[in-house]
Design an enzyme around this catalytic site. Structure first.
Site, PDB file in Angstrom:
ATOM      1  N   ASN A 159       0.789  -1.234   0.000  1.00 30.95           N
ATOM      2  CA  ASN A 159       0.000   0.000   0.000  1.00 30.95           C
ATOM      3  C   ASN A 159       0.819   1.281   0.000  1.00 30.95           C
ATOM      4  O   ASN A 159       0.322   2.331  -0.375  1.00 30.95           O
ATOM      5  CB  ASN A 159      -1.010   0.018   1.154  1.00 30.95           C
ATOM      6  CG  ASN A 159      -0.383   0.095   2.527  1.00 30.95           C
ATOM      7  OD1 ASN A 159       0.810   0.324   2.660  1.00 30.95           O
ATOM      8  ND2 ASN A 159      -1.191  -0.089   3.551  1.00 30.95           N
ATOM      9  N   MET A 270       2.039  14.922  13.578  1.00 30.52           N
ATOM     10  CA  MET A 270       3.011  15.202  14.641  1.00 30.52           C
ATOM     11  C   MET A 270       4.398  14.708  14.243  1.00 30.52           C
ATOM     12  O   MET A 270       5.404  15.391  14.428  1.00 30.52           O
ATOM     13  CB  MET A 270       2.570  14.538  15.941  1.00 30.52           C
ATOM     14  CG  MET A 270       1.262  15.062  16.510  1.00 30.52           C
ATOM     15  SD  MET A 270       0.882  14.378  18.144  1.00 30.52           S
ATOM     16  CE  MET A 270       0.574  12.649  17.756  1.00 30.52           C
ATOM     17  N   GLN A 308      34.825  32.240  -5.236  1.00 33.00           N
ATOM     18  CA  GLN A 308      33.432  32.676  -5.333  1.00 33.00           C
ATOM     19  C   GLN A 308      32.476  31.518  -5.582  1.00 33.00           C
ATOM     20  O   GLN A 308      31.367  31.482  -5.022  1.00 33.00           O
ATOM     21  CB  GLN A 308      33.293  33.710  -6.455  1.00 33.00           C
ATOM     22  CG  GLN A 308      31.927  34.387  -6.489  1.00 33.00           C
ATOM     23  CD  GLN A 308      31.832  35.412  -7.606  1.00 33.00           C
ATOM     24  OE1 GLN A 308      31.839  35.044  -8.789  1.00 33.00           O
ATOM     25  NE2 GLN A 308      31.766  36.681  -7.252  1.00 33.00           N
ATOM     26  N   GLU A 393       7.191   8.747   6.470  1.00 28.95           N
ATOM     27  CA  GLU A 393       6.175   9.605   7.090  1.00 28.95           C
ATOM     28  C   GLU A 393       5.555  10.571   6.079  1.00 28.95           C
ATOM     29  O   GLU A 393       5.232  11.712   6.391  1.00 28.95           O
ATOM     30  CB  GLU A 393       6.749  10.325   8.308  1.00 28.95           C
ATOM     31  CG  GLU A 393       7.162   9.332   9.386  1.00 28.95           C
ATOM     32  CD  GLU A 393       7.495   9.957  10.709  1.00 28.95           C
ATOM     33  OE1 GLU A 393       6.816  10.928  11.098  1.00 28.95           O
ATOM     34  OE2 GLU A 393       8.417   9.448  11.360  1.00 28.95           O
ATOM     35  N   GLU A 397       5.875  13.887  -2.585  1.00 27.17           N
ATOM     36  CA  GLU A 397       4.678  14.016  -3.430  1.00 27.17           C
ATOM     37  C   GLU A 397       3.410  14.102  -2.584  1.00 27.17           C
ATOM     38  O   GLU A 397       2.497  14.897  -2.879  1.00 27.17           O
ATOM     39  CB  GLU A 397       4.603  12.826  -4.385  1.00 27.17           C
ATOM     40  CG  GLU A 397       5.683  12.808  -5.463  1.00 27.17           C
ATOM     41  CD  GLU A 397       7.062  12.413  -4.953  1.00 27.17           C
ATOM     42  OE1 GLU A 397       8.050  12.702  -5.647  1.00 27.17           O
ATOM     43  OE2 GLU A 397       7.156  11.827  -3.853  1.00 27.17           O
TER      44      GLU A 397
END
Length: 413
Positions: A159, A270, A308, A393, A397
């Site tokens: 899933n 959370m 630089q 988590e 996307e």
């Protein structure tokens, strides 16, 4: 209690001083200076990370070894249960404090940071928010000291980001629930003493038929899959949890039947603050590494920092880091202020911080050149550790979908 050192760093954990400082910090766009209590907390965590984590980070990564001694010391500091109230043996601190601590721990060792993150908010978080008084005593208090860690079992082999399509089932049987199925990519799996597990109690209701359960580990009917050989965060274990008629008591249901998807989504909101904070720590470590190397490495008769092209890279790295840090602090403060709904802000923080970490660690290796590609320097480990922050988590996307959904809703209302 366990938070003694944190208390010494921060003064009163709860009470007049801490809330007043929180209110001051909520004017962050007027002043980004952290109040003294948070600065002291930050220094305490930084000192701990430099002493206890930096020296072992490369070795535990190489050996795929859980940093057991360091996790126990973190428990003594209160870092393994920061949001848990003192009456449950936690530190009783707020989300901003957690965000600051998580960044410093992850700066020292990203693997240890994710172990801390999972225990704090993916395992303890949902029990603290949705558990009964009895469940909190049984399933929270023993997990605050660092002697035990928990895990969070939502994902499955088939899933991925579609968390509502759980194939794992839980059948009621007299005074028990019987779990069957496989959970995938479970962090802390090999060391965990308990898991928050999501399973379908009514497949016909799709995500409204998902429920959450508290499962002791080890237990009959539950076996661990192989420890995954990962690109990064290798000192934290990742494995499948395989349930085969695993029987648990009826009272191990967390919340009500059918509340599992809601519990999972609230928990991930959370947890995304934690992953954003972890990404900040990795980014800061990579920037530190790049600056230190560039200051001491000479090319064309001058230090690299006089060139630089290198200066531009360092400027871009610092800009990305500071921007992501402000978004993460803002999300934490909004959570402390009990903003509702609290969905878009952690998504923005996680997206910005994780993509910044990938970019910053990439540029750190570029600045180090060949030395960035070998394990003698930590840059390559930071690069490997950063990549997962865009995946777990909630992928980048998914974060963009969340942000866009709330943005469009605000325009249409």
């Amino acid at each position: 209690m366990a938070a003694a050192l944190l208390a010494r760093a921060c003064g009163p954990v709860r009470g007049a001083l801490w809330p007043r400082d929180c209110r001051r910090l909520h004017t962050i766009f007027q002043s980004v200076e952290l109040p003294e209590t948070y600065q002291m907390l930050r220094q305490t965590c930084r000192d701990f990370a430099e002493k206890e984590l930096v020296p072992i980070a490369a070795q535990v990564d190489k050996e795929h070894r859980f940093p057991e001694a360091q996790v126990k010391k973190m428990g003594e500091l209160g870092l393994m249960a920061m949001d848990v109230p003192e009456e449950l043996s936690g530190a009783g601190l707020d989300y901003l404090a957690y965000t600051i601590a998580m960044e410093e721990i992850s700066r020292g060792c990203a693997s240890t940071g994710v172990i801390m993150s999972v225990n704090n908010f993916l395992y303890l978080g949902p029990i603290l928010k949705f558990g009964s008084k009895e469940q909190k005593q049984q399933w929270i208090t023993p997990f605050t000291s660092g002697d035990k860690v928990g895990c969070f079992a939502l994902s499955e082999p088939g899933n991925g980001s579609d968390a509502g399509a759980a194939a794992t089932t839980a059948q009621a049987d007299h005074d028990s629930w019987v779990l069957s199925g496989t959970k995938a990519w479970i962090t802390n799996a090999w060391e965990a003493s308990a898991a928050v597990v999501f399973a379908s109690t009514d497949r016909s209701l799709q995500n409204k038929g998902i429920s959450a359960f508290l499962v002791p580990m080890p237990t009959a009917g539950l076996t661990l899959g192989k420890k995954e050989d990962k690109l990064g965060i290798r000192a934290s274990s990742t494995a499948n949890l395989i349930f085969e008629d695993c029987r648990i008591p009826k009272e191990n249901l967390l919340g009500e039947p059918g509340m599992g998807f809601k519990i999972a989504m609230k928990t991930l909101d959370m947890g995304r603050i934690g992953i954003a904070s972890k990404a900040l720590g990795i980014s800061q470590a990579a920037l530190d590494c790049a600056v230190n190397y560039a200051e001491n490495r000479r090319a064309f008769g001058v230090p690299l920092t006089k060139l630089q092209g290198i200066q531009f890279k360092l400027a871009d790295m610092a800009l990305a880091l500071e921007s992501a840090r402000l978004l993460t602090w803002r999300a934490a403060m909004l959570k402390d202020n009990k903003k509702n709904p609290f969905i878009k802000e952690p998504a923005m923080a996680k997206l910005a911080a994780s993509e910044a970490a990938t970019a910053i660690t990439h540029q750190a290796i570029q600045i180090l050149g060949g030395m960035g590609y070998v394990t003698e320097m930590p840059a390559e480990r930071h690069y490997r550790d950063a990549r997962i922050t865009e995946i777990y988590e909630g992928t980048s996307e998914i974060q963009r979908l969340v942000i866009a959904g709330h943005l469009l809703k605000s325009y249409r209302s």
